[in-house]
Write a protein that holds these residues in place. Structure first.
Motif, PDB file in Angstrom:
ATOM      1  N   ILE A 238      61.653  60.114  31.945  1.00 18.01           N
ATOM      2  CA  ILE A 238      60.702  60.895  31.161  1.00 18.01           C
ATOM      3  C   ILE A 238      59.761  59.960  30.400  1.00 18.01           C
ATOM      4  CG2 ILE A 238      60.446  62.645  29.379  1.00 18.01           C
ATOM      5  CD1 ILE A 238      61.827  63.602  31.956  1.00 18.01           C
ATOM      6  N   VAL A 239      58.460  60.181  30.586  1.00 22.09           N
ATOM      7  CA  VAL A 239      57.457  59.369  29.876  1.00 22.09           C
ATOM      8  C   VAL A 239      56.415  60.313  29.264  1.00 22.09           C
ATOM      9  CG1 VAL A 239      57.750  57.338  31.339  1.00 22.09           C
ATOM     10  CG2 VAL A 239      56.083  59.080  31.982  1.00 22.09           C
ATOM     11  N   PRO A 240      55.995  60.054  28.023  1.00 21.67           N
ATOM     12  CA  PRO A 240      54.972  60.904  27.398  1.00 21.67           C
ATOM     13  C   PRO A 240      53.615  60.709  28.057  1.00 21.67           C
ATOM     14  CG  PRO A 240      55.483  59.028  25.998  1.00 21.67           C
ATOM     15  CD  PRO A 240      56.468  58.983  27.125  1.00 21.67           C
ATOM     16  N   THR A 241      52.841  61.771  28.137  1.00 20.15           N
ATOM     17  CA  THR A 241      51.502  61.668  28.727  1.00 20.15           C
ATOM     18  C   THR A 241      50.477  61.185  27.706  1.00 20.15           C
ATOM     19  OG1 THR A 241      50.940  63.951  28.186  1.00 20.15           O
ATOM     20  CG2 THR A 241      52.000  63.556  30.326  1.00 20.15           C
ATOM     21  N   GLY A 242      50.720  61.461  26.427  1.00 24.78           N
ATOM     22  CA  GLY A 242      49.746  61.101  25.392  1.00 24.78           C
ATOM     23  C   GLY A 242      48.508  61.977  25.395  1.00 24.78           C
ATOM     24  N   ALA A 243      48.530  63.035  26.176  1.00 27.80           N
ATOM     25  CA  ALA A 243      47.351  63.911  26.264  1.00 27.80           C
ATOM     26  C   ALA A 243      47.101  64.632  24.945  1.00 27.80           C
ATOM     27  CB  ALA A 243      47.553  64.937  27.380  1.00 27.80           C
ATOM     28  N   ALA A 244      45.834  64.905  24.666  1.00 26.05           N
ATOM     29  CA  ALA A 244      45.474  65.631  23.454  1.00 26.05           C
ATOM     30  C   ALA A 244      46.026  67.053  23.517  1.00 26.05           C
ATOM     31  CB  ALA A 244      43.958  65.672  23.297  1.00 26.05           C
ATOM     32  N   LEU A 245      46.453  67.556  22.372  1.00 24.22           N
ATOM     33  CA  LEU A 245      46.969  68.923  22.308  1.00 24.22           C
ATOM     34  C   LEU A 245      45.811  69.914  22.226  1.00 24.22           C
ATOM     35  CD1 LEU A 245      49.933  68.509  19.797  1.00 24.22           C
ATOM     36  CD2 LEU A 245      50.014  68.542  22.300  1.00 24.22           C
TER      37      LEU A 245
ATOM     38  N   VAL B  70      52.907  67.448  27.940  1.00 25.63           N
ATOM     39  CA  VAL B  70      53.161  66.348  27.002  1.00 25.63           C
ATOM     40  C   VAL B  70      54.042  65.251  27.593  1.00 25.63           C
ATOM     41  CG1 VAL B  70      52.792  67.706  24.914  1.00 25.63           C
ATOM     42  CG2 VAL B  70      55.068  67.668  25.969  1.00 25.63           C
ATOM     43  N   TYR B  71      54.640  65.517  28.773  1.00 20.54           N
ATOM     44  CA  TYR B  71      55.437  64.460  29.400  1.00 20.54           C
ATOM     45  C   TYR B  71      55.401  64.594  30.911  1.00 20.54           C
ATOM     46  CZ  TYR B  71      59.325  67.752  30.269  1.00 20.54           C
ATOM     47  OH  TYR B  71      60.091  68.790  30.713  1.00 20.54           O
TER      48      TYR B  71
ATOM     49  N   ALA C 259      57.395  65.942  19.353  1.00 18.06           N
ATOM     50  CA  ALA C 259      57.747  65.326  18.076  1.00 18.06           C
ATOM     51  C   ALA C 259      57.163  63.924  17.948  1.00 18.06           C
ATOM     52  CB  ALA C 259      59.260  65.290  17.917  1.00 18.06           C
ATOM     53  N   ALA C 260      56.980  63.242  19.087  1.00 19.38           N
ATOM     54  CA  ALA C 260      56.421  61.888  19.069  1.00 19.38           C
ATOM     55  C   ALA C 260      54.901  61.881  19.132  1.00 19.38           C
ATOM     56  CB  ALA C 260      56.991  61.095  20.243  1.00 19.38           C
ATOM     57  N   HIS C 261      54.297  63.057  19.289  1.00 21.41           N
ATOM     58  CA  HIS C 261      52.841  63.141  19.448  1.00 21.41           C
ATOM     59  C   HIS C 261      52.135  62.923  18.111  1.00 21.41           C
ATOM     60  CE1 HIS C 261      48.900  64.701  20.625  1.00 21.41           C
ATOM     61  NE2 HIS C 261      49.288  64.561  21.879  1.00 21.41           N
ATOM     62  N   ARG C 262      50.957  62.337  18.166  1.00 22.88           N
ATOM     63  CA  ARG C 262      50.202  62.033  16.951  1.00 22.88           C
ATOM     64  C   ARG C 262      49.784  63.288  16.184  1.00 22.88           C
ATOM     65  NH1 ARG C 262      47.260  61.031  21.468  1.00 22.88           N
ATOM     66  NH2 ARG C 262      45.301  62.175  21.777  1.00 22.88           N
ATOM     67  N   ASP C 263      49.727  64.439  16.849  1.00 22.22           N
ATOM     68  CA  ASP C 263      49.294  65.675  16.191  1.00 22.22           C
ATOM     69  C   ASP C 263      50.463  66.597  15.833  1.00 22.22           C
ATOM     70  OD1 ASP C 263      46.634  64.970  16.331  1.00 22.22           O
ATOM     71  OD2 ASP C 263      46.322  65.928  18.269  1.00 22.22           O
ATOM     72  N   PHE C 264      51.668  66.062  15.857  1.00 26.43           N
ATOM     73  CA  PHE C 264      52.840  66.911  15.626  1.00 26.43           C
ATOM     74  C   PHE C 264      52.817  67.585  14.251  1.00 26.43           C
ATOM     75  CE2 PHE C 264      57.261  67.150  13.936  1.00 26.43           C
ATOM     76  CZ  PHE C 264      57.672  68.242  14.689  1.00 26.43           C
TER      77      PHE C 264
END
Length: 231
Positions: free
Chosen positions: A34-41, A145-146, A61-66
């Protein structure tokens, strides 16, 4: 009994710990990474967040906009996902204790028509939550998100155990992990050994990928407790 666990980290080691507490030995060989995509929400106001997997919770939870979403009510497909959402910081978490259909049913019952729900999930999904909620009029916005990347092959330990016939059963949590496992076993010329084992599946959808394997069992409910009860 030696039990093969192929679900992604860190869930695989949590399952392994439960197996060992039951008196079994666990062989962990994750078939997906599993790897995060880092895509904007997606932007805009949401009324709730819906999770169909632990991985979706972890990635969000690891996303910058959480932070802008953590105050929303969260709906989780099952108990493990609900626990992860609570640990991530959601204060109001509803455990729907089932599958995607149970999650959709609870969302439809608790939210008014026109409500907007964020669904953080992976690139490939076992069910279309948005389609399940079209009738009740709840709008589901997907956020990928992943990503789940397939393993390139079996680990040396898994090859040895399959070749030696020492694995008593395999636990299967998703169609994609089964597909990857079958492909890796075929590449290692161990597909015959794999098909000769007991295969314990979370759902009929997971079991269907195993095709004509002679020993396939399906849990009474789509959760880990019911799956482990098959052992």
């Amino acid at each position: 009994m030696l039990v093969l666990v192929t679900r992604p980290e860190s869930a695989a080691h949590q399952t392994a710990a439960r197996l060992e507490a039951m008196g079994h030995a666990a062989l962990v060989d994750p078939m997906l990474r599993i790897v995060p995509t880092g895509a904007a929400l997606p932007q805009g106001r949401f009324d709730a967040v819906a999770f169909t997997s632990v991985n979706g919770v972890k990635a969000l939870a690891a996303h910058r906009d959480f932070a802008r979403l953590s105050a929303l009510p969260a709906f989780a497909v099952g108990p493990r996902t609900a626990r992860e959402a609570l640990e991530a910081g959601f204060a109001a978490v509803t455990d729907c204790d089932g599958d995607a259909a149970a999650l959709a049913g609870r969302l439809a019952a608790d939210l008014p028509a026109g409500a907007r729900v964020l669904h953080p999930a992976g690139e490939e999904r076992a069910a279309d939550l948005g389609a399940l909620l079209e009738g009740p009029g709840v709008c589901v916005t997907l956020a990928v998100v992943y990503a789940a990347l397939p393993a390139n092959g079996l680990s040396a330990a898994a090859r040895a155990a399959l070749g030696g016939g020492t694995i008593g059963a395999a636990l299967h949590f998703s169609p994609r992990t089964v597909k990857t496992l079958l492909a890796c076993a075929n590449a290692a010329k161990l597909d015959g050994a794999l098909r000769g084992m007991r295969h314990l599946c979370l759902s009929a959808q997971v079991a269907a990928v195993l095709g004509a394997c002679p020993s396939v069992e399906i849990a009474d409910a789509p959760n880990e407790d019911a799956l482990l009860a098959l052992l």
